[in-house]
Design an enzyme around this catalytic site. Structure first.
Site, PDB file in Angstrom:
ATOM      1  N   SER A 179       0.807  -1.270   0.114  1.00 27.66           N
ATOM      2  CA  SER A 179       0.094   0.152  -0.098  1.00 27.66           C
ATOM      3  C   SER A 179       0.593   1.265  -0.046  1.00 27.66           C
ATOM      4  O   SER A 179       1.650   1.268  -0.923  1.00 27.66           O
ATOM      5  CB  SER A 179      -0.803  -0.068   1.152  1.00 27.66           C
ATOM      6  OG  SER A 179      -1.654   1.087   1.330  1.00 27.66           O
TER       7      SER A 179
ATOM      8  N   HIS B  48      -3.047  -0.744  -3.054  1.00 27.17           N
ATOM      9  CA  HIS B  48      -4.389  -0.048  -2.847  1.00 27.17           C
ATOM     10  C   HIS B  48      -4.321   1.007  -3.900  1.00 27.17           C
ATOM     11  O   HIS B  48      -3.435   2.130  -4.046  1.00 27.17           O
ATOM     12  CB  HIS B  48      -4.509   0.475  -1.411  1.00 27.17           C
ATOM     13  CG  HIS B  48      -4.512  -0.639  -0.467  1.00 27.17           C
ATOM     14  ND1 HIS B  48      -4.333  -0.418   0.829  1.00 27.17           N
ATOM     15  CD2 HIS B  48      -5.185  -1.968  -0.649  1.00 27.17           C
ATOM     16  CE1 HIS B  48      -4.582  -1.523   1.560  1.00 27.17           C
ATOM     17  NE2 HIS B  48      -5.123  -2.214   0.562  1.00 27.17           N
TER      18      HIS B  48
ATOM     19  N   ASP C 122      -4.859  -4.561   5.762  1.00 24.29           N
ATOM     20  CA  ASP C 122      -5.024  -5.500   4.732  1.00 24.29           C
ATOM     21  C   ASP C 122      -3.565  -6.363   4.392  1.00 24.29           C
ATOM     22  O   ASP C 122      -2.422  -5.837   4.353  1.00 24.29           O
ATOM     23  CB  ASP C 122      -5.426  -4.524   3.578  1.00 24.29           C
ATOM     24  CG  ASP C 122      -6.027  -5.438   2.377  1.00 24.29           C
ATOM     25  OD1 ASP C 122      -6.424  -6.263   2.596  1.00 24.29           O
ATOM     26  OD2 ASP C 122      -5.903  -4.829   1.541  1.00 24.29           O
TER      27      ASP C 122
END
Length: 212
Positions: free
Chosen positions: A34, A61, A154
């Protein structure tokens, strides 16, 4: 496509990497990240050599309201094909795939991709957990999962699922990451096989296609 010069990183002792791979067959690689992930991939992915045989699934992301240029960016840097994953496409060997914006990306058991508009996971769509968990179900012990820098949790569940299915789990060393939150949570959740700085992950990537 033209390969770019690799970002110079410190020398790496290959012995611990070889030990982790001993007796293990890898059939596919999934890489998630990310915040700071683009920079990490710019250093990491040029380690893939021409003729690499493994499919590599990359997911970062992304904002859902903008077109992604990641496949185009890396296609100019790598000596292997780079594509954005498309619904129902068969997965080809030796190809780097990027998850596109606005959809969750999954790997089906018949080794094809599927896209879905299900709700975000950890506020993200595409979500790393969704891709990693589905790839673990499809490839089992033949999957290698790599989790890089990031600012939320995540990927930790996805890495835990890869490990539960027998796959190899590799997490970027938190002190080496631009943002350590994601690596720290993955270490807490799944006790990865390897916790490595980016230089060592770069060295590991071409070694993954070696067969037992």
């Amino acid at each position: 496509m033209r390969p770019a010069a690799q970002t110079p990183l410190p020398p790496v002792d290959p012995a611990p990497l070889q030990a982790a791979l001993h007796g293990r067959r890898v059939d596919a690689v999934v890489i998630g990240g990310s915040a700071g992930g683009v920079d990490a991939l710019i250093s990491l992915l040029p380690a893939i050599p021409a003729g690499y045989t493994l499919p590599v699934f990359c997911i970062l992301h992304l904002p859902g309201d903008r077109e992604s240029r990641l496949a185009e960016l890396f296609d100019e840097r790598l000596p292997v094909p780079v594509r954005e994953a498309v619904d129902k496409d068969e997965i080809a060997p030796g190809t780097v795939y990027f998850a596109g914006p606005g959809y969750h990306l999954s790997v089906e058991r018949d080794r094809t991709f599927s896209l879905s508009c299900e709700p975000p996971v950890h506020f993200a769509r595409p979500a790393i957990d969704v891709l990693m968990e589905s790839a673990a179900e499809a490839y089992g012990a033949g999957l290698a999962g790599i989790l890089l820098t990031g600012a939320n949790h995540d990927g930790a569940g996805g890495m835990a699922h890869i490990r539960a299915c027998g796959g190899l789990t590799v997490v970027q060393e938190p002190g080496d990451a631009q943002v350590p939150v994601m690596p720290l949570e993955a270490i807490r959740r799944c006790k990865p096989h390897l916790v490595l700085p980016l230089a060592a992950i770069q060295a590991l990537l071409p070694m993954l296609e070696n067969r037992p």
